[in-house]
Write an enzyme that holds these catalytic residues in place. Structure first.
Site, short mmCIF file in Angstrom:
data_model
loop_
_atom_site.label_atom_id
_atom_site.label_comp_id
_atom_site.label_asym_id
_atom_site.label_seq_id
_atom_site.Cartn_x
_atom_site.Cartn_y
_atom_site.Cartn_z
N CYS A 1 -29.25 -2.17 28.90
CA CYS A 1 -28.37 -0.92 29.11
C CYS A 1 -28.03 -0.99 30.51
O CYS A 1 -27.28 -1.74 31.08
CB CYS A 1 -29.29 0.62 28.73
N HIS B 1 -30.16 -0.65 22.84
CA HIS B 1 -31.77 -0.19 23.18
C HIS B 1 -32.45 -1.10 21.82
O HIS B 1 -32.68 -0.29 20.88
CB HIS B 1 -32.02 1.03 23.13
N GLU C 1 -35.74 -1.73 21.53
CA GLU C 1 -37.11 -1.21 21.25
C GLU C 1 -37.43 -0.52 20.10
O GLU C 1 -38.62 -0.29 19.55
CB GLU C 1 -37.76 -0.42 22.53
#
Length: 378
Positions: A272, A355, A357
């Site tokens: 990001c 993102h 994750e």
């Protein structure tokens, strides 16, 4: 039950209307963006990348699962406020510790409901993200307009000092274990990395630990010379550049330090804001999207495998197409074809805009953390 108060909203395009407040009282100013996630509002509200912003949720009803003490992405709520169609104060979830209203008041975050969010989001997609002011104290449109006019543009504000850690620490939590409802640990570390905290989400750090990396989190005001000295001494094996809020072009000191890092052969992984800072440090400034990408349901295409991945995203800025001069484009957004990932040529450096994750999004992109671990172990 929360007692709703009147709230008055004024937008930079002149839109003015009355709604209801269920969060903190006062007058708040920020940029308004919208998020299309169907769940995970606690993770969204506590994502430091939302600093200085009002979040309009497209999900029509928010609040029924409350807030717990495990799912936050940072120690405190990060956004300026949330805007909802309907707020439900009746909490029905076995993990809940408190209502969303109580949580917002504790963290001085405004909560607004009773808004036609569908129409508001249509306005934002047409006219773009914009500044707004909301108040439970000021009722006159003229006063709100005057107050908003005195606010500096969000692209001129450096939010990093507010969200970055003040001191270095070792992050020990791994990914969440749903069989025990607790965060795990990783006893077998393959390598050690420093994670530069521009507003890092907890679950990103958890994923780094989960792939066998010992993670030392350091402040945004880092020294490239110190990092490179530790790398040459074998104390660390890589650098992670985290997500974070605001316009990357205002982070002059951080960019200068990253310029020094990329001249070496130290492995670097950026997510990001970290992705954007790497682009700028290589000489390719970012540009602002009309209304950004915010949600946990954004499809991207992995250009290396041909697979389509559903990702979580939260950004208003993007790297330019000209980055292809020095990097291979690895991922593209299937909504607008913007760049979602790059791998720099002849360097152990890669980064992604989304993102990976997977909190609250899906798990398809986790392989990126494994790739970083492999680079650090070479």
């Amino acid at each position: 039950m929360s007692i709703l108060k009147e709230a008055y909203l004024y937008f930079a395009n002149g839109l003015f209307f009355k709604a209801q407040s269920f969060g903190s009282d006062g007058t708040f100013v920020g940029e308004v963006v919208f998020n299309t996630s169907m769940s995970g509002y606690q993770e969204v509200i506590t994502d430091p990348s939302y600093s200085g912003q009002f979040i309009v949720f497209s999900m029509p009803e928010i609040g029924i699962v409350g807030v717990n003490n495990q799912d936050s992405e940072s120690p405190r709520a990060a956004c300026t406020g949330v805007i909802l169609s309907s707020y439900n104060d009746f909490v029905s979830n076995f993990r809940s510790e408190q209502s969303l209203s109580t949580y917002l008041k504790e963290h001085n975050i405004m909560g607004i409901c009773g808004v036609d969010t569908r129409n508001l989001i249509k306005m934002l997609t047409t006219q773009g993200a914009m500044m707004m002011i909301a108040s439970t104290q000021i009722t006159q449109e003229s006063e709100l307009k005057a107050s908003l006019s005195r606010t500096p543009p969000i692209q001129d504000i450096n939010f990093i000092k507010e969200v970055s850690t003040k001191t270095s620490y070792v992050h020990t939590d791994s990914t969440f274990d749903f069989t025990h409802f607790a965060y795990g640990t990783s006893p077998n570390f393959k390598a050690k990395v420093v994670a530069i905290d521009f507003g890092a989400k907890r679950n990103i750090l958890n994923e780094l630990v989960a792939v066998g990396l010992e993670v030392e989190v350091i402040p945004h005001s880092f020294s490239a010379a110190e990092i490179l000295s530790r790398f040459k001494a074998g104390e660390i094996q890589g650098v992670f550049l985290s997500n974070g809020p605001g316009d990357p072009l205002v982070l002059h000191n951080e960019i200068e330090q990253i310029k020094q890092l990329i001249q070496s052969d130290i492995p670097i992984f950026g997510i990001c804001l970290g992705h954007q800072l790497l682009s700028i440090a290589h000489g390719f400034p970012t540009y602002k999207l009309k209304f950004g990408h915010h949600g946990s349901n954004h499809p991207i295409k992995n250009l290396q495998s041909g697979a389509v991945e559903i990702t979580a995203q939260n950004h208003n800025y993007c790297v330019p197409e000209s980055i292809a001069q020095i990097a291979t484009i690895t991922h593209r957004n299937l909504f607008d074809n913007t760049i979602e990932g790059v791998r720099y040529k002849d360097k152990p450096i890669f980064s992604v805009q989304h993102h990976p994750e997977a909190s609250p999004g899906p798990r398809e992109a986790r392989i990126l953390f494994e790739e970083f671990a492999k680079l650090c172990c070479k």
